[in-house]
Design a protein around this motif. Sequence first.
Motif, PDB file in Angstrom:
ATOM      1  N   GLY A  57      26.240  24.690   3.957  1.00  0.00           N
ATOM      2  CA  GLY A  57      27.879  24.466   4.002  1.00  0.00           C
ATOM      3  C   GLY A  57      27.725  22.655   4.171  1.00  0.00           C
ATOM      4  O   GLY A  57      26.650  22.253   4.156  1.00  0.00           O
ATOM      5  N   LEU A  58      28.916  22.426   4.721  1.00  0.00           N
ATOM      6  CA  LEU A  58      29.127  20.816   4.893  1.00  0.00           C
ATOM      7  C   LEU A  58      29.057  20.682   6.410  1.00  0.00           C
ATOM      8  O   LEU A  58      29.512  21.585   7.325  1.00  0.00           O
ATOM      9  CB  LEU A  58      30.464  20.445   4.513  1.00  0.00           C
ATOM     10  N   ASP A  74      23.547  19.586  18.037  1.00  0.00           N
ATOM     11  CA  ASP A  74      24.539  20.658  18.167  1.00  0.00           C
ATOM     12  C   ASP A  74      25.499  19.990  17.122  1.00  0.00           C
ATOM     13  O   ASP A  74      26.119  19.097  17.286  1.00  0.00           O
ATOM     14  CB  ASP A  74      25.263  21.056  19.290  1.00  0.00           C
ATOM     15  N   PHE A  75      25.878  21.094  16.100  1.00  0.00           N
ATOM     16  CA  PHE A  75      26.926  20.717  15.086  1.00  0.00           C
ATOM     17  C   PHE A  75      27.653  21.806  14.443  1.00  0.00           C
ATOM     18  O   PHE A  75      27.236  23.045  14.733  1.00  0.00           O
ATOM     19  CB  PHE A  75      26.469  19.797  14.077  1.00  0.00           C
ATOM     20  N   VAL A  76      28.596  21.598  13.656  1.00  0.00           N
ATOM     21  CA  VAL A  76      29.430  22.732  12.961  1.00  0.00           C
ATOM     22  C   VAL A  76      29.130  22.648  11.560  1.00  0.00           C
ATOM     23  O   VAL A  76      29.422  21.585  11.048  1.00  0.00           O
ATOM     24  CB  VAL A  76      30.929  22.772  13.562  1.00  0.00           C
ATOM     25  N   VAL A  77      28.961  23.802  10.899  1.00  0.00           N
ATOM     26  CA  VAL A  77      28.898  23.842   9.320  1.00  0.00           C
ATOM     27  C   VAL A  77      30.023  24.738   9.026  1.00  0.00           C
ATOM     28  O   VAL A  77      30.589  25.611   9.636  1.00  0.00           O
ATOM     29  CB  VAL A  77      27.679  24.680   9.122  1.00  0.00           C
ATOM     30  N   SER A 100      28.357  15.902   4.964  1.00  0.00           N
ATOM     31  CA  SER A 100      27.256  15.985   4.002  1.00  0.00           C
ATOM     32  C   SER A 100      26.864  17.449   3.736  1.00  0.00           C
ATOM     33  O   SER A 100      26.940  18.214   4.706  1.00  0.00           O
ATOM     34  CB  SER A 100      26.301  15.160   4.307  1.00  0.00           C
ATOM     35  N   GLY A 101      26.306  17.954   2.783  1.00  0.00           N
ATOM     36  CA  GLY A 101      25.812  18.904   2.665  1.00  0.00           C
ATOM     37  C   GLY A 101      24.322  19.384   3.358  1.00  0.00           C
ATOM     38  O   GLY A 101      23.738  18.594   3.638  1.00  0.00           O
ATOM     39  N   VAL A 102      24.213  20.678   4.049  1.00  0.00           N
ATOM     40  CA  VAL A 102      23.264  21.011   4.741  1.00  0.00           C
ATOM     41  C   VAL A 102      22.896  22.392   4.505  1.00  0.00           C
ATOM     42  O   VAL A 102      23.664  23.359   4.130  1.00  0.00           O
ATOM     43  CB  VAL A 102      23.521  20.671   6.180  1.00  0.00           C
ATOM     44  N   VAL A 103      21.602  22.619   4.472  1.00  0.00           N
ATOM     45  CA  VAL A 103      21.117  24.316   4.646  1.00  0.00           C
ATOM     46  C   VAL A 103      20.364  24.326   5.785  1.00  0.00           C
ATOM     47  O   VAL A 103      19.323  23.576   5.851  1.00  0.00           O
ATOM     48  CB  VAL A 103      20.490  24.669   3.349  1.00  0.00           C
ATOM     49  N   LEU A 119      16.165  21.916   9.008  1.00  0.00           N
ATOM     50  CA  LEU A 119      17.197  21.317   8.422  1.00  0.00           C
ATOM     51  C   LEU A 119      16.942  20.737   7.210  1.00  0.00           C
ATOM     52  O   LEU A 119      15.999  20.076   6.822  1.00  0.00           O
ATOM     53  CB  LEU A 119      17.954  20.442   9.194  1.00  0.00           C
ATOM     54  N   LEU A 120      17.580  21.099   5.983  1.00  0.00           N
ATOM     55  CA  LEU A 120      17.328  20.765   4.721  1.00  0.00           C
ATOM     56  C   LEU A 120      18.917  19.812   4.370  1.00  0.00           C
ATOM     57  O   LEU A 120      19.898  20.691   4.124  1.00  0.00           O
ATOM     58  CB  LEU A 120      17.182  21.856   3.704  1.00  0.00           C
ATOM     59  N   ALA A 121      18.606  18.584   4.287  1.00  0.00           N
ATOM     60  CA  ALA A 121      19.895  17.788   3.953  1.00  0.00           C
ATOM     61  C   ALA A 121      19.842  17.752   2.557  1.00  0.00           C
ATOM     62  O   ALA A 121      19.081  17.500   1.776  1.00  0.00           O
ATOM     63  CB  ALA A 121      19.741  16.335   4.548  1.00  0.00           C
ATOM     64  N   LYS A 122      21.478  17.976   1.922  1.00  0.00           N
ATOM     65  CA  LYS A 122      21.412  17.830   0.520  1.00  0.00           C
ATOM     66  C   LYS A 122      22.316  16.614   0.080  1.00  0.00           C
ATOM     67  O   LYS A 122      23.158  16.172   0.978  1.00  0.00           O
ATOM     68  CB  LYS A 122      22.156  19.102   0.110  1.00  0.00           C
ATOM     69  N   HIS A 123      21.926  16.065  -0.984  1.00  0.00           N
ATOM     70  CA  HIS A 123      22.901  15.018  -1.516  1.00  0.00           C
ATOM     71  C   HIS A 123      23.410  15.237  -2.610  1.00  0.00           C
ATOM     72  O   HIS A 123      23.132  16.342  -3.152  1.00  0.00           O
ATOM     73  CB  HIS A 123      21.949  13.656  -1.793  1.00  0.00           C
TER      74      HIS A 123
END
Length: 144
Positions: A57-58, A74-77, A100-103, A119-123
């Motif tokens: 998600g984002l 710590d973050f929220v998707v 930004s997108g993250v998996v 963590l996989l960051a997506k662009h």
Amino acid sequence: MKPKHQRLWLAGLAVLAIAGASGLALSGLKDQASFFYAPSDVKKQGLPLGKAVRLGGLVEAGSIKRAADGVTLDFVVTDGAATTPVSFKGIAPDLFREKSGVVAEGQFQPDGGFVATNLLAKHDEKYQPPELAGKLHETRSLKQ
């Protein structure tokens, strides 16, 4: 038995073997068919506890909190419909930022949180390396 009949039997057995192998593979993957779970999927289907899964998600704006140890995040998707709190211990990718997108790869906890091991960051699709973007800009100005 004639060679023609023998070839037909062998071809039939090969087709049956391939169909059986495909059926076994598909039955083993039926629960893992999606590339990742979105927060709204988890809300609808429940938590897949005890399994390594991906949550995508984002990253929600204003949700990134860094611990004093420097490696715990710590973050929220969110996917716009639901949210899931995530905890990650490690070095985040350079593209990881709010909105930004993250998996996140990891496991759900009974409290509804997600503990990520990777963590996989997506662009977005518009991304271009700075060197290429500069050359495209030069090329466009030369054509005009």
